[in-house]
Design an enzyme around this catalytic site. Structure first.
Site, PDB file in Angstrom:
ATOM      1  N   TYR A   1       0.825  -1.209   0.000  1.00  0.00           N
ATOM      2  CA  TYR A   1       0.000   0.000   0.000  1.00  0.00           C
ATOM      3  C   TYR A   1       0.865   1.267   0.000  1.00  0.00           C
ATOM      4  O   TYR A   1       0.467   2.294  -0.516  1.00  0.00           O
ATOM      5  CB  TYR A   1      -0.888   0.043   1.249  1.00  0.00           C
ATOM      6  CG  TYR A   1      -2.226  -0.624   1.103  1.00  0.00           C
ATOM      7  CD1 TYR A   1      -2.318  -1.946   0.699  1.00  0.00           C
ATOM      8  CD2 TYR A   1      -3.404   0.059   1.381  1.00  0.00           C
ATOM      9  CE1 TYR A   1      -3.539  -2.571   0.584  1.00  0.00           C
ATOM     10  CE2 TYR A   1      -4.633  -0.552   1.265  1.00  0.00           C
ATOM     11  CZ  TYR A   1      -4.696  -1.866   0.868  1.00  0.00           C
ATOM     12  OH  TYR A   1      -5.919  -2.470   0.761  1.00  0.00           O
TER      13      TYR A   1
ATOM     14  N   LYS B   1       2.847 -15.226   2.221  1.00  0.00           N
ATOM     15  CA  LYS B   1       3.101 -15.949   0.964  1.00  0.00           C
ATOM     16  C   LYS B   1       4.609 -16.194   0.919  1.00  0.00           C
ATOM     17  O   LYS B   1       5.318 -15.754   0.006  1.00  0.00           O
ATOM     18  CB  LYS B   1       2.587 -15.104  -0.213  1.00  0.00           C
ATOM     19  CG  LYS B   1       2.595 -15.794  -1.548  1.00  0.00           C
ATOM     20  CD  LYS B   1       1.533 -16.876  -1.700  1.00  0.00           C
ATOM     21  CE  LYS B   1       1.734 -17.603  -3.022  1.00  0.00           C
ATOM     22  NZ  LYS B   1       0.899 -18.813  -3.151  1.00  0.00           N
TER      23      LYS B   1
ATOM     24  N   ASP C   1      -3.105 -18.172   0.081  1.00  0.00           N
ATOM     25  CA  ASP C   1      -4.069 -18.858  -0.801  1.00  0.00           C
ATOM     26  C   ASP C   1      -4.772 -19.981  -0.044  1.00  0.00           C
ATOM     27  O   ASP C   1      -5.991 -20.151  -0.131  1.00  0.00           O
ATOM     28  CB  ASP C   1      -3.409 -19.358  -2.097  1.00  0.00           C
ATOM     29  CG  ASP C   1      -2.070 -20.046  -1.866  1.00  0.00           C
ATOM     30  OD1 ASP C   1      -1.557 -20.030  -0.730  1.00  0.00           O
ATOM     31  OD2 ASP C   1      -1.529 -20.621  -2.839  1.00  0.00           O
TER      32      ASP C   1
ATOM     33  N   ASP D   1      -6.425  -6.917   4.183  1.00  0.00           N
ATOM     34  CA  ASP D   1      -7.561  -6.262   3.523  1.00  0.00           C
ATOM     35  C   ASP D   1      -8.457  -7.323   2.891  1.00  0.00           C
ATOM     36  O   ASP D   1      -9.678  -7.329   3.077  1.00  0.00           O
ATOM     37  CB  ASP D   1      -7.026  -5.293   2.453  1.00  0.00           C
ATOM     38  CG  ASP D   1      -8.143  -4.594   1.717  1.00  0.00           C
ATOM     39  OD1 ASP D   1      -9.085  -4.125   2.391  1.00  0.00           O
ATOM     40  OD2 ASP D   1      -8.086  -4.519   0.469  1.00  0.00           O
TER      41      ASP D   1
ATOM     42  N   ASP E   1     -12.296  -9.001   4.372  1.00  0.00           N
ATOM     43  CA  ASP E   1     -13.560  -8.935   3.628  1.00  0.00           C
ATOM     44  C   ASP E   1     -14.140 -10.335   3.467  1.00  0.00           C
ATOM     45  O   ASP E   1     -15.343 -10.550   3.589  1.00  0.00           O
ATOM     46  CB  ASP E   1     -13.359  -8.311   2.234  1.00  0.00           C
ATOM     47  CG  ASP E   1     -13.693  -6.824   2.218  1.00  0.00           C
ATOM     48  OD1 ASP E   1     -13.497  -6.171   3.259  1.00  0.00           O
ATOM     49  OD2 ASP E   1     -14.141  -6.326   1.163  1.00  0.00           O
TER      50      ASP E   1
HETATM   51  C1  IPM Z   1     -10.371  -1.056   4.139  1.00  0.00           C
HETATM   52  C2  IPM Z   1     -10.623  -0.451   2.796  1.00  0.00           C
HETATM   53  C3  IPM Z   1      -9.471   0.461   2.426  1.00  0.00           C
HETATM   54  C4  IPM Z   1      -8.219  -0.399   2.335  1.00  0.00           C
HETATM   55  C5  IPM Z   1      -9.666   1.290   1.147  1.00  0.00           C
HETATM   56  C6  IPM Z   1     -10.936   2.114   1.205  1.00  0.00           C
HETATM   57  C7  IPM Z   1      -8.477   2.155   0.841  1.00  0.00           C
HETATM   58  O1  IPM Z   1     -10.828  -1.435   1.833  1.00  0.00           O
HETATM   59  O2  IPM Z   1     -10.240  -0.297   5.105  1.00  0.00           O
HETATM   60  O3  IPM Z   1     -10.319  -2.280   4.230  1.00  0.00           O
HETATM   61  O4  IPM Z   1      -7.949  -0.990   1.296  1.00  0.00           O
HETATM   62  O5  IPM Z   1      -7.508  -0.479   3.327  1.00  0.00           O
HETATM   63 MG    MG Z   2     -10.954  -3.404   2.645  1.00  0.00          MG
END
Ligand code: IPM
Ligand code: MG
Length: 371
Positions: free
Chosen positions: A142, A189, A221, A245, A249
């Site tokens: 990032y 990884k 993975d 990240d 999710d």
């Molecule tokens: C998160 C979001 C952010 C990230 C984005 C909005 C930049 O997806 O906080 O998980 O990738 O960190």
């Molecule tokens: Mg995110």
């Protein structure tokens, strides 16, 4: 206690979910004798629209002078679909993380028994899920050097980590595991990436200091697969920025709705609390978004201030609401509450501490009949 909170509602549904969070904080403040001062500031696309800058200096200054940052959401499709945009709303969030030194992002993923049916996974896979994701937040791909080569046809993003960056979050993860089921899973990884091998080396060296903690190493993975096959195996997950990240999710789906997942970002300066979901621009201003992730983020903020009873009363209220089948449309499509009704209900239960069942019945009837 007096606390100053920098409030950054941001984009999309940000303002409406943050409003519910503040409602609940106010409901807590009164009975527990606290005074919260809220300082509203711009961030993200709204900040670009009004000032040209996704993270205006004034916002940053307010955050640095506050006891916590309470953050809504960031992002707007008008920027997502323009790869040449010079400024992006996300730079506001990334800038905040960097300038506040928020290197550790904590994302708890808990299966609520009442929501298990919402999960796309089978009940027996979901039922004992209770994990804490420790995502590194100010390093890795990032924040490494990135750019385009002169030919215009080549782009690069660099992933860089130092031992010091890995150590500081690793200690937090090990300490957290010590208070839980005593297991840390490092997701990386290391069969391909040099940075991942540095993560493993560093964890190998740290692990002996925490003799009661079991350490597992898992390639990302495989972890993505294990998250679906047997999510209950995870206790504390430790991972880099990008893997965290993605994995978080994925993990959020297990619980039935991403609208349930709060987070805390901690580090050097003021800590920040925010739901993990995005700005859900399709729902902006429609009063349908689930505010519970934001409300639970407020509970995490109180816990970090040592306000344990106060946070408990919020969690109790959220559980009560779920147990009684109330929720926004993502949780309960047939008998849905609006975003603000959900906030009202949580705030009422919090304020009453132990509300009389008849009062709640009346209250919830009122909510269901006006829908
Ligand atoms: C998160 C979001 C952010 C990230 C984005 C909005 C930049 O997806 O906080 O998980 O990738 O960190
Ligand atoms: Mg995110």
């Amino acid at each position: 206690m007096n606390k100053k909170i920098a409030v950054l509602p941001g984009d999309g549904i940000g303002p409406e979910i943050i409003r519910q969070g503040i409602k609940v904080l106010e409901a807590v403040a009164d009975p527990f004798n606290h005074h919260f001062q809220y300082c509203y500031n711009l961030v993200g696309a709204v900040a670009i629209d009004q000032t040209g800058n996704p993270l205006p200096q004034e916002t940053l200054d307010t955050c640095l002078q506050s006891d916590a940052v309470f953050f809504g959401a960031i992002g707007d499709p008008k920027y997502d679909n323009d790869p040449n945009a010079k400024v992006r709303p996300e730079q506001g969030l990334l800038g905040l993380r960097k300038y506040l030194g928020l290197y550790c992002n904590v994302r708890p993923v808990t299966a609520y028994p009442t929501l298990i049916k919402q999960s796309p996974l089978k009940e027996d896979r979901v039922k004992d899920v209770d994990m804490l994701i420790y995502r590194e937040l100010t390093g890795g791909i990032y924040f490494g050097e990135k750019g385009r080569r002169d030919d215009g046809k080549t782009a690069f993003d660099t992933c860089v980590y130092t031992v010091a960056e890995i150590e500081r979050i690793a200690h937090l993860a090990f300490n957290a595991a010590g208070k839980r089921r005593k297991k840390v899973t490092l997701i990386d990884k290391a069969n391909v990436l040099e940075t991942s091998r540095l993560w493993r080396d560093t964890i190998h060296k740290i692990a002996p200091k925490y003799r009661d903690i079991k350490v597992d190493y898992m390639f990302v993975d495989n972890a993505a697969m294990q998250m679906i096959l047997w999510p209950a195996q995870f206790d504390v997950i430790l991972t880099s920025n990008m893997f965290g990240d993605i994995i978080s999710d994925e993990a959020s789906v297990i619980t039935g709705s991403i609208g349930m997942l709060p987070s805390a970002s901690i580090g050097i300066e003021t800590s920040m609390y925010e739901p993990i979901h995005g700005s859900y621009p399709q729902a902006k201003g429609m009063n349908v978004a689930n505010p519970l992730a934001t409300i639970l983020s407020a509970a995490m903020m109180l816990e970090d201030w040592g306000m344990i009873k106060e946070a408990k009363s919020i969690r109790h209220a959220v559980n009560y609401l779920l147990e009684h089948g109330f929720g926004t449309e993502d949780l309960n499509p047939k008998n849905k509450l609006t975003c603000s009704q959900t906030g009202d209900l949580v705030a009422t239960i919090v304020a009453e501490e132990d509300p009389h069942p008849l009062k709640l019945e009346k209250l919830t009837k009122r909510f269901t009949t006006i829908i």
